[in-house]
Design a protein around this motif. Structure first.
Motif, short mmCIF file in Angstrom:
data_model
loop_
_atom_site.label_atom_id
_atom_site.label_comp_id
_atom_site.label_asym_id
_atom_site.label_seq_id
_atom_site.Cartn_x
_atom_site.Cartn_y
_atom_site.Cartn_z
N UNK A 86 0.82 -1.21 0.00
CA UNK A 86 0.00 0.00 0.00
C UNK A 86 0.85 1.26 0.00
N UNK A 87 2.06 1.14 0.45
CA UNK A 87 2.98 2.27 0.36
C UNK A 87 3.22 2.63 -1.10
N UNK A 88 3.35 1.59 -1.91
CA UNK A 88 3.51 1.84 -3.35
C UNK A 88 2.25 2.51 -3.91
N UNK A 89 1.11 2.00 -3.45
CA UNK A 89 -0.13 2.62 -3.91
C UNK A 89 -0.17 4.09 -3.48
N UNK A 90 0.23 4.31 -2.24
CA UNK A 90 0.24 5.68 -1.75
C UNK A 90 1.19 6.57 -2.52
N UNK A 91 2.29 6.01 -2.93
CA UNK A 91 3.23 6.80 -3.74
C UNK A 91 2.57 7.23 -5.05
N UNK A 92 1.84 6.29 -5.61
CA UNK A 92 1.14 6.63 -6.87
C UNK A 92 0.08 7.69 -6.62
N UNK A 93 -0.59 7.56 -5.50
CA UNK A 93 -1.64 8.54 -5.20
C UNK A 93 -1.04 9.91 -4.91
N UNK A 94 0.16 9.91 -4.39
CA UNK A 94 0.78 11.20 -4.05
C UNK A 94 1.33 11.89 -5.28
N UNK A 95 1.55 11.14 -6.29
CA UNK A 95 2.24 11.70 -7.45
C UNK A 95 1.50 12.89 -8.07
#
Lengths: 184, 406
Positions: A86-95
Motif C-alpha cells: 500500500x505504500x507503493x499505492x500511496x506513492x502513486x496517489x501522491x504523485x
C-alpha cells in the motif's frame, strides 16, 4: 526486485504522555479478514507516507491508498507485506499532488501545515529536517520518531538494509550538522 | 534491532518523536476540528495551484458580491464561495446560522496560470470569528458562484451551462426564486467578467449570455437545490472525496466530475466531448464511501461519478433547464450526459447510492433514447428520469429507457 515481503502484523500503541516514545510491538495474530489487515496497516502506512511526503500529501495519500485497498481486496490476498504494497499505492496517489510543483520538491519543506503548526514546536529541528534529503528524512523519522526498525523500513521500500542504514547515518550526520551544538 | 539508536542522544530522540507525532497528528486531524490557522498578517496572498480549485463554503463573512469566504481550517482545503450581495451578516451568530445554510455550496475557480487570492481581514462586519478569513479575488478572470440556500429559502440559484459546438459562447441561466434584486448583482458580475454580455429576464429567472475568448479557461458550477441546509453526508464523507474533487487533471481532461456533493465542470478550449473519470478512480472513491457500491462499479472502463445527484421527480422547473444530451437530471437541475456504456453513480431519493449504466443501443441523441440499467441500489428506490413525467421507480436490474430531454 526484492523478495516478497512478509505481511506486517504490527500494532502501535501510543503512550498517553507525550514524552514517552512510541511503543511498537509485533503481534503474531493473523488478521481475521483482509479488511482487518488493512485497518491494522493503516497507522503504519500513514507514518510511512507522512515521513516521506509530509502531513498534507502523505495524509491524503494514505487515505487514498486505504480506499484503494478496500476497493481492491481481491488483489490483496497474495500480498505478503501489505504495508509495503500500500505504500507503493500511496506513492502513486501522491504523485499527482507533486506534479504541480517540481516533481522533486520537498513536500515537508513546502507543507504549510508543517510551517504553521508543527514548526513552532521545535523550529530548529524542523529546519534541520528540511535540509535532509527526502530519503534521509524519511529514514530518520521512521526509525527515530516512529520507532520502526531499519529492517522494517527496508522492507517497506523494498531496498537493502544497508541502503536504509546509509540514509539514516547520513541523515543523522546532516541533522547534527544543521542543529546548533547545544541543541543536540 | 536498531543498531543506530545509540547514535542519537536521548534528547534528540525525544525531540524527533515529538515532532514526528506532531506531523502525524496534523496528517490525521480532521480538518473540521483542526484549529484554525492564525493569519500572520491582515493581508496575505494565497497561491492556488493552476487548474481548478474548489471546496465548500464553510464560513461566511462579508457579503459583497465578489467576496469569497475562506474557511482557513486547512490550507490544503481552500474553501471559498461567492455570496450574494444581499446577505450582510452582522454578528457571529448570524454568520454561524448562515454557515449552516450556505455550507455545501460549491465553488470552482479555474485559471491556466493559477489563481492569486488575496486573503484579507474584513472589518466592515465586525470582528472576524476565529478560523474565518475573508478572501477577495485578485487576478481571477471569471468568478461565478452561488449559494445553496439561505435560511429556509430554497434554491436561490441554479446555474446551467451550455457550450455550443464550435463556439465559445456560454449561456448561464439563473433560475432563482430569490428576488430579482438579489440575483441581479450576480448576473451583472457575470457579464462584467465575461467582458460583455447581456442579461435577460426569462420565465425561469435571469439568463446571462456572455462570450469568452476561446483560449481561456472558464468555470461553471451548479448550485444545489435543496430546501435549505445541506446534506450531512457532505461533511461525513472521507476527506479524499472532497480533496479528489479538487484535483486538477491536466492534459486536457474535459470531464466534469461530481464528488461529495459538488459539481465541478471544466471547459477546455476546443472541448467538445467529455471524458469520464476512470472506473478505477471512481471505485477508489466509492470504496471509502460505500463499499458495496465500490463492488458494483466495473473493474475497468470509464464512468461518470456523482454522489451528489439526488434523483427525484422531475418537475416543470427542472425541465425548463433542459440541455442537449442530458439524459438524467436531479431536483437541483443538475443534468448529466450519459454516454453509451458510461456509468453514473446516483444518489437515490431516499438515500443510498445507485450505479446505473447506459447500456445504450442507440446514439446519445437518438429519439429512441438510451437504455439504462440499474445496476445497484441500496435498499431503496432509485428514481430515474424517464419522460414523460412522472418519474418512475426502478429496481435493480431493470432496463429503462432514458430519453434525451429535448
Amino acid at each position: 526486485m526484492s523478495m516478497p515481503l512478509e505481511r506486517v502484523d504490527l500494532s502501535v500503541s501510543i503512550p498517553a504522555t507525550s514524552d514517552q516514545p512510541f511503543v511498537i510491538r509485533r503481534t503474531p495474530s493473523v488478521p481475521a479478514s483482509i479488511e482487518a489487515a488493512i485497518a491494522r496497516c493503516q497507522p503504519f502506512l500513514l507514518e510511512a507516507l507522512v515521513a516521506r511526503y509530509g502531513p498534507e500529501i502523505g495524509g491524503e495519500a494514505a487515505d487514498e491508498a486505504v480506499a484503494w485497498a478496500l476497493g481492491h481486496t481481491d488483489r490483496l490476498g497474495d500480498v505478503r507485506n501489505l504495508v509495503a504494497y500500500l505504500y507503493r499505492v500511496g506513492q502513486s496517489k501522491a504523485r499527482p499532488s507533486l506534479r504541480w510543483r517540481a516533481r522533486r520538491a520537498d513536500p515537508l519543506a513546502d507543507d504549510a501545515m508543517v510551517a504553521n503548526v508543527v514548526r513552532p514546536i521545535d523550529p530548529s529541528l524542523i529546519d534541520a529536517l528540511r535540509k535532509l534529503t527526502p530519503d534521509q528524512r524519511a529514514a530518520v523519522l521512521l526509525v527515530h520518531a516512529y520507532g520502526w526498525t531499519i529492517a522494517d523500513v527496508a522492507d517497506l521500500r523494498g531496498v537493502a538494509v544497508t541502503a536504509v542504514t546509509n540514509h539514516l547515518r547520513r541523515g543523522l550526520i546532516a541533522l547534527r550538522k544543521h542543529l546548533p551544538e547545544d541543541d543536540q | 534491532m536498531n543498531t543506530l539508536d545509540k547514535t542519537v542522544s536521548p534528547q534528540l530522540a525525544l525531540r524527533l518523536q515529538r515532532v514526528g507525532r506532531a506531523i502525524l497528528d496534523e496528517a490525521t486531524a480532521d480538518r473540521r476540528t483542526r484549529p484554525a490557522m492564525t493569519p500572520t498578517a491582515r493581508t496575505r496572498r494565497l497561491r492556488l495551484g493552476p487548474g481548478i480549485v474548489g471546496g465548500i463554503v464553510v464560513a461566511l463573512v462579508g457579503g459583497a458580491v465578489g467576496t469569497l469566504t475562506f474557511g482557513a481550517a486547512s490550507p490544503r482545503d481552500p474553501i471559498v464561495g461567492l455570496v450574494p450581495a444581499s446577505f450582510q451578516p452582522s454578528s457571529a451568530n448570524e454568520i454561524q446560522s448562515a454557515n449552516f445554510a450556505i455550507r455545501g455550496s460549491a465553488f470552482t475557480l479555474v485559471s491556466s496560470r493559477g489563481v492569486d487570492v488575496l486573503v484579507q481581514e474584513q472589518q466592515s462586519h465586525g470582528p472576524v470569528p476565529p478560523g474565518i478569513e475573508t478572501v477577495t479575488l485578485d487576478h481571477v478572470p471569471v468568478v461565478l458562484g452561488g449559494v445553496s440556500g439561505l435560511g429556509d429559502k430554497p434554491a436561490p440559484f441554479i446555474w446551467t451551462w451550455q457550450r455550443e459546438r464550435g463556439r465559445s459562447t456560454i449561456t448561464f441561466s439563473i433560475t432563482t426564486n430569490l428576488a430579482r434584486r438579489d440575483a441581479q448583482p450576480l448576473a451583472e458580475r457575470i457579464v462584467q467578467s465575461s467582458r460583455g454580455g447581456t442579461i435577460q429576464a426569462t420565465a425561469s429567472g435571469l439568463e446571462v449570455v456572455g462570450s469568452w475568448r476561446s483560449d481561456e479557461w472558464r468555470f461553471f458550477w451548479i448550485g444545489r437545490q435543496d430546501s435549505g441546509g445541506f446534506p450531512s453526508q457532505l461533511f461525513d464523507a472521507p476527506p479524499k472525496l472532497r480533496t479528489r474533487a479538487l484535483n486538477v487533471y491536466q492534459g486536457g481532461l474535459r470531464q466534469f466530475a461530481y464528488a461529495d456533493g459538488f459539481a465541478y465542470q471544466r471547459i477546455f478550449p476546443g472541448a467538445e466531448t467529455v471524458r469520464p473519470i476512470r472506473a478505477s478512480e471512481a471505485r477508489s472513491l466509492a470504496a471509502g464511501y460505500d463499499r458495496e457500491l465500490a463492488k458494483a462499479i466495473p473493474p475497468a472502463g470509464w464512468m461518470k461519478l456523482s454522489t451528489d445527484i439526488e434523483l427525484g421527480r422531475v418537475n416543470e422547473q427542472t425541465l425548463c433547464a433542459r440541455q442537449r444530451g442530458a439524459v438524467a437530471c436531479d431536483r437541483s437541475g443538475l443534468f448529466s450526459r450519459l454516454l453509451n456504456g458510461e456509468w453514473l453513480i446516483v444518489r437515490c431519493k431516499k438515500g443510498g447510492l445507485a450505479a446505473i449504466k447506459a447500456d445504450a443501443s442507440g446514439e446519445l441523441d437518438s429519439p429512441s433514447g438510451n437504455v439504462v440499467r440499474v445496476a445497484f441500489k441500496d435498499n431503496d428506490t432509485c428514481w430515474l428520469v424517464d419522460p414523460p413525467i412522472p418519474a418512475r421507480t426502478f429496481d435493480v436490474g431493470d432496463n429503462v429507457v432514458v430519453r434525451p430531454l429535448f
